[in-house]
Motif scaffolding. Structure first.
Motif, short mmCIF file in Angstrom:
data_model
loop_
_atom_site.label_atom_id
_atom_site.label_comp_id
_atom_site.label_asym_id
_atom_site.label_seq_id
_atom_site.Cartn_x
_atom_site.Cartn_y
_atom_site.Cartn_z
N GLU A 53 71.56 12.36 -1.71
CA GLU A 53 71.81 13.77 -2.00
C GLU A 53 73.01 14.29 -1.20
OE1 GLU A 53 69.56 18.13 -2.08
OE2 GLU A 53 68.51 16.39 -1.27
N ASN A 54 73.05 13.94 0.08
CA ASN A 54 74.15 14.38 0.93
C ASN A 54 75.47 13.82 0.45
OD1 ASN A 54 75.84 13.64 3.66
ND2 ASN A 54 74.82 15.62 3.81
N LEU A 55 75.46 12.56 0.02
CA LEU A 55 76.68 11.92 -0.47
C LEU A 55 77.18 12.59 -1.74
CD1 LEU A 55 77.28 8.11 -0.53
CD2 LEU A 55 77.90 9.48 -2.50
N ILE A 56 76.27 12.87 -2.68
CA ILE A 56 76.67 13.50 -3.94
C ILE A 56 77.16 14.93 -3.69
CG2 ILE A 56 75.90 14.29 -6.21
CD1 ILE A 56 76.17 11.24 -5.97
N GLU A 57 76.52 15.66 -2.79
CA GLU A 57 76.97 17.02 -2.48
C GLU A 57 78.40 17.02 -1.97
OE1 GLU A 57 75.77 20.95 0.21
OE2 GLU A 57 74.71 19.07 0.52
N ARG A 58 78.71 16.10 -1.05
CA ARG A 58 80.06 16.03 -0.51
C ARG A 58 81.06 15.57 -1.57
NH1 ARG A 58 80.24 12.09 3.48
NH2 ARG A 58 78.10 11.45 3.14
N SER A 59 80.63 14.66 -2.43
CA SER A 59 81.52 14.16 -3.49
C SER A 59 81.86 15.27 -4.48
CB SER A 59 80.85 12.99 -4.23
OG SER A 59 80.59 11.93 -3.34
N LEU B 166 68.17 5.30 -9.43
CA LEU B 166 69.38 5.79 -8.75
C LEU B 166 70.23 6.68 -9.64
CD1 LEU B 166 71.35 5.67 -6.28
CD2 LEU B 166 72.41 3.73 -7.42
N SER B 167 70.49 6.24 -10.88
CA SER B 167 71.37 6.99 -11.77
C SER B 167 70.81 8.38 -12.07
CB SER B 167 71.57 6.20 -13.07
OG SER B 167 72.44 6.89 -13.95
N ASP B 168 69.50 8.45 -12.35
CA ASP B 168 68.87 9.75 -12.64
C ASP B 168 68.90 10.67 -11.42
OD1 ASP B 168 68.33 9.13 -15.25
OD2 ASP B 168 66.25 8.53 -14.90
N LEU B 169 68.62 10.11 -10.26
CA LEU B 169 68.65 10.91 -9.03
C LEU B 169 70.05 11.43 -8.74
CD1 LEU B 169 66.36 8.64 -6.84
CD2 LEU B 169 65.88 11.03 -7.39
N ALA B 170 71.04 10.55 -8.88
CA ALA B 170 72.43 10.95 -8.63
C ALA B 170 72.87 12.03 -9.60
CB ALA B 170 73.35 9.73 -8.73
N GLN B 171 72.49 11.89 -10.89
CA GLN B 171 72.85 12.89 -11.88
C GLN B 171 72.17 14.22 -11.60
OE1 GLN B 171 75.16 12.45 -14.22
NE2 GLN B 171 74.95 14.52 -15.05
N HIS B 172 70.92 14.17 -11.15
CA HIS B 172 70.19 15.39 -10.79
C HIS B 172 70.92 16.15 -9.67
CE1 HIS B 172 67.01 18.10 -9.49
NE2 HIS B 172 67.08 17.57 -8.28
N PHE B 173 71.32 15.43 -8.65
CA PHE B 173 72.03 16.08 -7.54
C PHE B 173 73.42 16.54 -7.98
CE2 PHE B 173 69.21 13.17 -4.90
CZ PHE B 173 68.32 14.18 -4.62
N LEU B 174 74.04 15.79 -8.89
CA LEU B 174 75.35 16.19 -9.41
C LEU B 174 75.24 17.54 -10.12
CD1 LEU B 174 78.35 15.45 -10.08
CD2 LEU B 174 77.47 14.48 -12.21
N GLU B 175 74.24 17.68 -10.99
CA GLU B 175 74.05 18.94 -11.71
C GLU B 175 73.71 20.08 -10.75
OE1 GLU B 175 71.33 18.53 -14.95
OE2 GLU B 175 72.54 16.99 -15.96
N LYS B 176 72.87 19.78 -9.77
CA LYS B 176 72.46 20.80 -8.80
C LYS B 176 73.66 21.36 -8.04
CE LYS B 176 69.78 21.26 -4.50
NZ LYS B 176 68.85 20.56 -3.56
N TYR B 177 74.49 20.47 -7.50
CA TYR B 177 75.59 20.94 -6.65
C TYR B 177 76.82 21.37 -7.46
CZ TYR B 177 72.74 19.55 -2.76
OH TYR B 177 71.71 19.47 -1.86
N SER B 178 76.96 20.85 -8.68
CA SER B 178 78.03 21.36 -9.55
C SER B 178 77.80 22.82 -9.87
CB SER B 178 78.10 20.54 -10.85
OG SER B 178 78.46 19.21 -10.59
#
Length: 465
Positions: free
Chosen positions: A367-373, A324-336
């Motif tokens: 992914e959708n949650l991290i993008e909106r966050s 979970l942590s790695d996936l969330a960080q990946h999406f964080l970097e992508k959408y940041s």
């Protein structure tokens, strides 16, 4: 030479909280100092060197942000973690912008706090942590597109390696949102067909009346609107890979035609009398249990066995939460990067909150949650309040935290202050009841099954305004 213990300053105006933290962190091997007020904390920071400051947002004589700023002025390398039961999103954002390493709301999870402190002392700065996380992400990136280090995903990687070297048809099964197309693309890109087309089609997105034409093509004039010859997806994928997503959605009539194409490797466009040979590898995917569909008579058994020569089962996110942590960080970097924001990480408590949710929509939902966050946050770290998670989901995951003090039973062997522990638990419930009731004491008393006199006495005893 014996290594010096990390020196931690606890700044909190609640005696019970200072005692709790001192007891817990001393047992972890840290040298602990504490301050009962903001002024005392700043005086101690000016006179001594601290590796880490654990500071409440709301102190008796000032806000904890003043202590944070003093610590950073004295030594920018000092790690500061903010804690509070009252902080607003704006205060948390300001704390992060002023250099706080992390923010944890009260009541916090003891194990999570200890883990955060240990990690913070090792890493020291958010920027350093971001570099470490990025390096770890690279190590856990497989086939250039799949993230995960869990045992179940390692098995999937082994399967991809094995089937990539064959020309066998593959069925990928798993819930919606688990990344089945990524696995199909990885198989194609690691096969001897990688220089040719990978054609993906969602079988559930094509109307049944058009499916035959989409799959096999048509000749000009074969039906109303057929103004020219058109290649079908099978012919387009010649020498390459055809990915049939949601294969379970195909109607029985089309299944018959699919069977011939898969079995004989020939297709016949709509309106044509001639067969066209095709050389393709077929990878199918489904979120259904196709074997059950066969038993129910909704899917042809002969087609099932032609498609399901090798099956790769993709685990749902809830069964691989170590990723979970790695996936969330990946999406964080992508959408940041996509939104032009410099967001370094997701706070430890935000990750803990996510880990208590079972994600029925799997990785797609994450992914959708991290993008909106990312779109909503205004600081360099994703805090719990920044998570774009709906109220009912937040209540669901917070309710899963069964015992706010799971470690006190173990602590009894070495002696504890039962009175302080009970006071702390009582304080947490009273504050929570006041929060839910918007400060209305009559309502809070009803929630706690207390009369007003008892509630006032307990609030006075605990120093709750």
């Amino acid at each position: 030479m014996k290594q010096e213990k990390p020196h931690i300053l606890i700044a909190d105006d609640e005696l019970s909280m200072r005692q709790l933290l001192e007891l817990m962190l001393t047992r972890e091997g840290y040298h602990i100092s504490y301050a009962a007020s903001g002024r005392d904390a700043i005086n101690m920071i000016e006179k001594h060197e601290f590796d880490l400051v654990l500071c409440d947002i709301r102190l008796g004589d000032m806000i904890g942000l003043e202590v944070l700023r003093a610590a950073k002025r004295k030594n920018p390398a000092t790690v500061v973690i903010m804690i509070s039961a009252y902080a607003t999103a704006e205060t948390a954002v300001q704390a992060m912008n002023d250099g706080a390493y992390d923010f944890l709301p009260k009541p916090f999870d003891n194990k999570e706090l200890k883990k955060t402190i240990a990690k913070a002392l090792e890493i020291k700065t958010v920027e350093h942590e971001k570099r470490i996380i990025t390096d770890a992400l690279k190590e856990n990136l497989h086939f250039g597109r799949i993230i995960g280090k869990s045992p179940k995903m390692k098995h999937v990687y082994d399967m991809i390696q094995q089937v990539s070297q064959t020309r066998t048809n593959v069925l990928i099964s798993g819930e919606s949102g688990t990344g089945k197309e990524l696995i199909a693309r990885s198989i194609h890109e690691n096969s001897d067909r990688c220089d040719n087309m990978f054609v993906a089609v969602n079988c559930g997105g094509i109307p049944e009346t058009l499916m035959e034409s989409e799959f096999f093509g048509h000749k000009k004039g074969s039906f109303t609107g057929a103004s020219h010859d058109k290649k079908g997806l099978f012919e387009t994928a010649h020498k390459g890979t055809l990915f049939l997503d949601e294969i379970g959605e195909v109607s029985p009539a089309i299944q018959v035609k699919l069977l011939r194409a898969v079995q004989d490797k020939v297709i016949r466009p709509v309106g044509s009398n001639e067969d066209i040979p095709v050389d393709i590898r077929i990878i199918s995917a489904t979120n259904r249990k196709l074997a059950d569909e066969v038993i129910a008579g909704r899917f042809r058994e002969d087609l099932f066995y032609r498609l399901n020569v090798i099956e790769i089962k993709v685990p749902p996110l809830r069964d691989r939460m170590e990723d979970l942590s790695d996936l969330a960080q990946h999406f964080l970097e992508k959408y940041s990067k996509e939104k032009g924001k410099a967001i370094a990480k997701i706070s430890s408590y935000a990750i803990e909150l996510l880990a208590r949710y079972d994600f029925p929509g799997n990785i797609r939902e994450l992914e959708n949650l991290i993008e909106r966050s990312v779109a909503l946050t205004s600081t360099n770290i994703i805090l719990p309040d920044s998570l774009a998670i709906s109220v009912h989901k937040r209540l669901e995951v917070e309710d899963k935290k069964k015992d706010p003090f799971p470690e006190f039973i173990d602590d009894i062997s070495e002696g504890v202050s039962l009175e302080n522990i009970l006071d702390r638990i009582e304080e947490i419930y009273i504050k929570k009841a006041l929060e839910i009731s918007n400060g209305r004491k009559e309502r809070a008393a009803k929630l706690l099954n207390l009369n007003m006199r008892s509630l006032r006495y307990r609030m006075s005893k605990l120093g709750i305004e």
